[in-house]
Design a protein around this motif. Structure first.
Motif, PDB file in Angstrom:
ATOM      1  N   MET A 141      29.700  35.070  45.063  1.00 39.86           N
ATOM      2  CA  MET A 141      30.693  35.386  44.020  1.00 39.86           C
ATOM      3  C   MET A 141      32.052  34.869  44.446  1.00 39.86           C
ATOM      4  SD  MET A 141      31.157  39.461  44.863  1.00 39.86           S
ATOM      5  CE  MET A 141      29.682  39.730  45.841  1.00 39.86           C
ATOM      6  N   ASP A 142      32.939  34.708  43.465  1.00 37.25           N
ATOM      7  CA  ASP A 142      34.312  34.298  43.775  1.00 37.25           C
ATOM      8  C   ASP A 142      35.219  35.503  43.937  1.00 37.25           C
ATOM      9  OD1 ASP A 142      33.707  31.505  43.547  1.00 37.25           O
ATOM     10  OD2 ASP A 142      33.552  31.842  41.383  1.00 37.25           O
ATOM     11  N   ILE A 143      34.893  36.559  43.207  1.00 39.73           N
ATOM     12  CA  ILE A 143      35.742  37.756  43.161  1.00 39.73           C
ATOM     13  C   ILE A 143      34.832  38.979  43.086  1.00 39.73           C
ATOM     14  CG2 ILE A 143      37.088  39.029  41.393  1.00 39.73           C
ATOM     15  CD1 ILE A 143      38.944  37.302  42.786  1.00 39.73           C
ATOM     16  N   ILE A 182      36.119  35.613  49.577  1.00 43.10           N
ATOM     17  CA  ILE A 182      35.924  36.161  48.230  1.00 43.10           C
ATOM     18  C   ILE A 182      37.189  36.952  47.889  1.00 43.10           C
ATOM     19  CG2 ILE A 182      34.556  37.779  46.846  1.00 43.10           C
ATOM     20  CD1 ILE A 182      32.210  37.254  48.802  1.00 43.10           C
ATOM     21  N   GLY A 183      37.632  36.844  46.661  1.00 45.06           N
ATOM     22  CA  GLY A 183      38.842  37.556  46.237  1.00 45.06           C
ATOM     23  C   GLY A 183      38.543  38.945  45.700  1.00 45.06           C
ATOM     24  N   LEU A 184      39.609  39.625  45.339  1.00 46.61           N
ATOM     25  CA  LEU A 184      39.534  40.984  44.813  1.00 46.61           C
ATOM     26  C   LEU A 184      40.144  40.979  43.417  1.00 46.61           C
ATOM     27  CD1 LEU A 184      38.978  44.026  45.572  1.00 46.61           C
ATOM     28  CD2 LEU A 184      41.347  44.115  46.358  1.00 46.61           C
ATOM     29  N   GLU A 185      39.517  41.712  42.525  1.00 47.52           N
ATOM     30  CA  GLU A 185      40.038  41.773  41.160  1.00 47.52           C
ATOM     31  C   GLU A 185      40.912  43.008  40.949  1.00 47.52           C
ATOM     32  OE1 GLU A 185      38.088  41.606  36.796  1.00 47.52           O
ATOM     33  OE2 GLU A 185      37.447  43.309  37.999  1.00 47.52           O
ATOM     34  N   ILE A 216      43.722  37.352  44.558  1.00 50.75           N
ATOM     35  CA  ILE A 216      43.654  38.423  43.560  1.00 50.75           C
ATOM     36  C   ILE A 216      43.568  37.782  42.182  1.00 50.75           C
ATOM     37  CG2 ILE A 216      45.101  40.124  42.369  1.00 50.75           C
ATOM     38  CD1 ILE A 216      44.634  41.576  44.689  1.00 50.75           C
ATOM     39  N   THR A 217      42.689  38.286  41.339  1.00 54.81           N
ATOM     40  CA  THR A 217      42.730  37.898  39.921  1.00 54.81           C
ATOM     41  C   THR A 217      43.067  39.139  39.111  1.00 54.81           C
ATOM     42  OG1 THR A 217      40.369  38.333  39.603  1.00 54.81           O
ATOM     43  CG2 THR A 217      40.996  36.070  40.160  1.00 54.81           C
ATOM     44  N   ILE A 218      43.503  38.917  37.880  1.00 54.34           N
ATOM     45  CA  ILE A 218      43.794  40.047  36.997  1.00 54.34           C
ATOM     46  C   ILE A 218      42.958  39.916  35.728  1.00 54.34           C
ATOM     47  CG2 ILE A 218      45.875  38.920  36.049  1.00 54.34           C
ATOM     48  CD1 ILE A 218      47.068  41.848  35.921  1.00 54.34           C
TER      49      ILE A 218
END
Ligand SMILES: [Zn+2]
Ligand SMILES: [Zn+2]
Length: 260
Positions: A141-143, A182-185, A216-218
């Motif tokens: 996964m990316d996030i 991997i990022g965090l949402e 981080i994504t939103i």
């Protein structure tokens, strides 16, 4: 930008892609990433619903229609990315996706609202965070989507979780994310639930930052067009208060930093 959106291509989505794009443009949103539910497990509700061919051809139509004022990315939200990971990889490898969210929606084949039955607060959250740790250890996964989502289902009967009691396992999860790139949402849908709090909580975002987390994504996790971008002013302010300088977009699964 809004990086967590469901349309009618998800079993629980209400709006067409075009209606969501239209709403995005009206709200001044410059970039959207559709993240329809996808699973290869026949026992979860989302199985067999997403038709990639139809999904991608409608995305292409929207890209043409909104080419002047909206960037459109194609993604999926995978249930339990650590289970059936070979089959998932096999299915997704030729799909040319921009973005993959990995989420835990079910544990031991049970929806989270059923999983918590007959458990106390500590057992429920401990089991959930362990499952999330397995997901981020093994899944592609990316996030990581909506870490601490369980509070949505547990809040009314078991209450929210006390952060210090779970700091160790949360640290393990966040370190694993960082190690695997991997990022965090930041998911604002929690603001619309009874718990009225973002996923994950500010404590978790601060811990991620302190451990060296950057990506981080939103996302609004909206299932209907009018909710796109909901809660983002608060979300961005929270990120700034945690000293994050960027949120990220993705193209062909590569992150791009956007200053906030
Ligand atoms: Zn989800
Ligand atoms: Zn979602």
């Amino acid at each position: 930008m809004d990086y967590h959106l469901h349309s009618q291509h998800s079993f629980d989505g209400k709006s067409t892609l075009s209606a969501i794009c239209n709403s995005a443009v009206n709200k001044g949103i410059k970039e959207v990433c559709f993240t329809e539910h996808f699973s290869v497990d026949p026992e979860v509700p989302t199985y067999g619903y997403l038709d990639f061919h139809k999904y991608f051809s409608e995305i292409d139509e929207c890209k043409n229609k909104y080419s002047k004022n909206l960037i459109i990315r194609k993604g999926v939200e995978i249930c339990e990315p650590h289970l059936n990971s070979k089959k998932l990889q096999q299915t997704l490898k030729d799909k040319d996706l921009d973005f993959i969210i990995g989420s835990v929606h079910n544990i031991d084949k049970l929806k989270l609202r059923n999983y918590i039955k007959n458990k106390n607060n500590f057992e429920a959250y401990k089991g959930y965070f362990k499952e999330v740790y397995n997901a981020v250890s093994l899944g592609d996964m990316d996030i990581l989507g909506h870490l601490d989502l369980l509070k949505r289902y547990a809040y009314n009967d078991l209450g929210n979780y006390i952060f210090p009691k779970f700091e160790d396992i949360l640290t393990k999860i966040l370190k694993k994310l960082i190690e695997r790139n991997i990022g965090l949402e930041l998911n604002t849908s929690g603001l619309r639930s009874d718990v009225k709090e973002i996923f994950p909580s500010v404590h978790v975002l601060k811990l991620y930052k302190n451990l060296g987390g950057e990506i981080i994504t939103i996302g609004s996790d909206s299932h209907s067009s009018e909710l796109i971008g909901e809660g983002f002013k608060l979300g961005i302010n929270i990120l700034k208060s945690c000293d994050f300088k960027y949120v990220f977009t993705f193209e062909k699964r590569k992150p791009n930093a956007v200053k906030i």
